[in-house]
Design an enzyme around this catalytic site. Structure first.
Site, mmCIF file in Angstrom:
data_model
loop_
_atom_site.group_PDB
_atom_site.id
_atom_site.type_symbol
_atom_site.label_atom_id
_atom_site.label_comp_id
_atom_site.label_asym_id
_atom_site.label_seq_id
_atom_site.Cartn_x
_atom_site.Cartn_y
_atom_site.Cartn_z
ATOM 1 N N HIS A 389 -57.312 -4.762 -20.506
ATOM 2 C CA HIS A 389 -58.749 -4.167 -20.417
ATOM 3 C C HIS A 389 -59.718 -5.190 -19.821
ATOM 4 O O HIS A 389 -60.486 -4.914 -19.090
ATOM 5 C CB HIS A 389 -59.099 -3.326 -21.766
ATOM 6 C CG HIS A 389 -60.274 -2.633 -21.599
ATOM 7 N ND1 HIS A 389 -60.067 -1.199 -21.474
ATOM 8 C CD2 HIS A 389 -61.505 -3.003 -21.945
ATOM 9 C CE1 HIS A 389 -61.571 -0.738 -21.476
ATOM 10 N NE2 HIS A 389 -62.196 -1.673 -21.657
ATOM 11 N N GLU A 390 -59.928 -6.453 -20.823
ATOM 12 C CA GLU A 390 -60.998 -7.232 -20.522
ATOM 13 C C GLU A 390 -61.072 -7.866 -19.294
ATOM 14 O O GLU A 390 -61.682 -8.179 -18.566
ATOM 15 C CB GLU A 390 -61.114 -7.873 -21.715
ATOM 16 C CG GLU A 390 -61.401 -7.273 -23.150
ATOM 17 C CD GLU A 390 -62.783 -6.506 -23.159
ATOM 18 O OE1 GLU A 390 -63.489 -6.556 -22.096
ATOM 19 O OE2 GLU A 390 -62.996 -5.360 -23.682
ATOM 20 N N HIS A 393 -62.393 -5.754 -16.386
ATOM 21 C CA HIS A 393 -63.421 -5.929 -16.265
ATOM 22 C C HIS A 393 -63.822 -7.370 -15.675
ATOM 23 O O HIS A 393 -64.858 -7.343 -14.544
ATOM 24 C CB HIS A 393 -64.301 -6.116 -17.752
ATOM 25 C CG HIS A 393 -64.201 -4.719 -18.473
ATOM 26 N ND1 HIS A 393 -65.046 -3.715 -17.697
ATOM 27 C CD2 HIS A 393 -63.999 -4.394 -19.569
ATOM 28 C CE1 HIS A 393 -64.978 -2.636 -18.518
ATOM 29 N NE2 HIS A 393 -64.548 -3.208 -19.648
#
Length: 597
Positions: A389-390, A393
């Site tokens: 997820h990170e 980003h």
């Protein structure tokens, strides 16, 4: 022996991020801090003098320069502080950076009003005459879009002065909800007396002991019931605040006003609600499955969060998790995976928890430097998803910053969760394909179904409630506690269906949702999740053409409006298709779970 958190110095350097890539030492930080003040003095010379293409270009360039430096200063200082919040040196550095940022915002605040005061024809002439100014065309077009909603100087000053008053409903909510409200003592799984809090509520709602869930649910919502007149008054005041600003700025409704910044038409919001309504039977089926799996004669609202499958008990070493993420994201192509691997190898990530470290996880970057990720890695499956997820980003940030000038290098919040959630969807697909044990597969299916339930269905229910509160007030009707609770009960009944008892306590849940003080924000979770799911399916089915479109989306930052960027990638949120495509994935997962149980 009590196990304690290690101090920062005890963490192996291999698992620490390398902030020296921003500033090799603090002397360089101080140099940039001083440079900002010099540039601000230059910018202030243009106040009242933006009256031709040359002065406009010069002040916009200076504004970029000062913003780049300020963002670097803040990022470095704040991330140093996040390493260990007890470190006084970096507390002070972060405070200085934030104070400087306020000075920058204040000093540059004249630029947009002065641009708005220029005739649109003159702006067009500037752009035609000065090719260097062309890079700012979308930026200037977007500013001019606000022109019908900008008031006179005197009126703007008055509105600005109301800002502190306007924050009152949200501030009062935070104080009551986080400081003053107290919840009862309940028994935990081991029979110990524990004070119920916001922090442990979900943990109790996930308990396999139904008495614990029941007591936590009633303890939470009976407390809100005791304060419901106060929460109703705060909600009413907050809604009236939104309506006031929408009227003052000449918008047709508070909903239209809130969507204006992203240039999103009201139809997108309404289509989202209507599309989920059309497919609500899918959530009803999932609720029915939950009731059957838990072997309950009656399913209650406090049974909605207990995991159907006990957590698949497996620990992943960090290096193992990294390899899983790299494998899971291979459908995005060699270029994407190579950058991802470079990020892992080049110390973009601060991995493990230490004493004083900021909790949770985030991705952050400063223009001209690679992005960074803060983790507090523990080794469970959720942590593996957090890495994906990170880094989603971070690669969105990397592509945007590498391919766009500073003015367009940051993407809008509307699309901020698309890349991160797309990574999670691709990783989930990989793990489901590789899962060999039945329990592991069921755990993954349940995990993914819960993501859909929480991020599409639940957030759309919130969005519908928020729309109701604003439309009711705009019609001149009062938002009484009775009306708010009645509507919230009806929504829960509609969304969750006939296979669940909609307990009275849930009527008060709206009172504890902080996002209702953020003005039509929650729908973005649903559109972002739907877009990411639809994109991940395109990537898996089409391969390279879909990957190429997706990478172009990642590269475009905020150089166009969010809906246009997503449309180029293959997702048209002005139609129901992306949400329907996402819910098709939900249905397939549901069908498999129904067969397995």
């Amino acid at each position: 022996m009590v196990k304690r958190l290690p101090d920062r110095k005890e963490i192996d350097d291999r698992y620490k991020w390398k902030l020296e890539d921003i500033y090799e030492n603090e002397e360089l930080w101080e140099n940039d801090f001083n440079r900002v003040k010099v540039i601000l003095n230059e910018i202030l010379k243009y106040k009242g003098k933006i009256n031709n293409d040359k002065s406009l270009l010069e002040v916009l360039k200076l504004n970029d320069d000062v913003s780049i430096l300020t963002n670097k200063l803040i990022a470095y200082a704040k991330m140093r502080k996040d390493e260990d919040n007890s470190n006084g040196k970096y507390q002070a550095l972060a405070d200085r950076a934030m104070t400087l940022n306020i000075q920058v915002l204040s000093a540059t605040s004249f630029i947009i009003p002065e641009v708005l005061s220029i005739d649109e024809t003159a702006i067009k002439d500037y752009l035609d005459r000065n090719t260097e100014l062309g890079v700012y065309k979308h930026f200037l077009d977007d500013i001019l879009r606000y022109k019908p909603h900008v008031l006179s100087d005197k009126e703007e000053r008055l509105l600005a002065e109301t800002g502190i008053i306007a924050q009152a409903p949200g501030n009062i909510f935070k104080m009551l909800n986080n400081a003053d409200i107290k919840f009862p003592i309940i028994k935990d799984d081991d029979g110990n007396d524990v004070e119920l809090t916001h922090g442990n509520f979900i943990k109790f709602m996930e308990s396999r002991n139904r008495d614990v869930r029941y007591n936590a649910f009633n303890g939470m919502y009976n407390t809100y019931k005791n304060f419901i007149n106060t929460y109703s008054s705060m909600t009413d005041s907050n809604v009236k605040k939104d309506i006031f600003y929408s009227k003052m700025r000449n918008h047709k409704s508070s909903l239209e006003a809130s969507l204006f910044d992203d240039n999103v038409p009201v139809e997108v919001y309404n289509n989202l609600i209507n599309t989920v309504h059309d497919k609500i039977d899918l959530l009803h089926r999932y609720v029915k499955l939950r009731k059957k799996f838990l072997k309950l004669e009656e399913l209650h609202m406090y049974d909605l969060y207990v995991p159907l499958i006990k957590e698949y008990d497996k620990h992943y070493k960090y290096e193992e998790a990294v390899n899983i993420v790299l494998e899971g994201l291979k459908p995005l192509g060699n270029d994407y995976v190579d950058i991802l691997k470079s990020g892992f190898d080049s110390k973009w990530i601060d991995v493990f928890e230490n004493r004083g470290k900021t909790s949770g996880a985030y991705s952050w970057g400063a223009y001209g430097v690679h992005p960074y990720v803060l983790l507090n890695y523990q080794g469970n499956l959720n942590d593996v998803f957090t890495i994906a997820h990170e880094m989603g980003h971070s690669l969105h940030t990397h592509y945007s910053m590498s391919c766009q000038p500073f003015v367009y290098s940051e993407y809008k919040i509307f699309v901020a969760e698309v890349a991160s959630t797309c990574n999670e969807a691709l990783l989930m697909n990989y793990l489901l394909e590789k899962a060999k044990e039945k329990n592991e597969r069921l755990y993954l299916l349940n995990h993914y179904l819960e993501e859909f339930k929480g991020t599409i269905f639940r957030q759309v229910m919130f969005a519908e409630f928020e729309k109701f509160t604003h439309e009711t007030d705009e019609k001149g009707e009062s938002l009484t506690p009775e009306l708010l609770c009645k509507k919230y009960h009806e929504l829960n009944k509609f969304y969750y269906g006939n296979d669940i008892v909609v307990d009275e306590g849930i009527n008060y849940e709206w009172a504890r949702i902080p996002h209702f003080y953020m003005g039509f924000y929650v729908y973005k979770y649903a559109t972002g999740f739907s877009s990411a799911t639809a994109l991940s399916q395109m990537i898996l089915k089409e391969g390279k053409p879909a990957v190429d479109r997706y990478k172009e989306f990642l590269k475009e930052g905020s150089s166009d409006y969010p809906l246009n960027l997503l449309k180029k990638a293959g997702v048209d949120l002005t139609s129901p298709k992306p949400v329907l495509d996402a819910l098709d994935v939900f249905e397939k997962l549901l069908q498999e779970m129904e067969k397995e149980i």
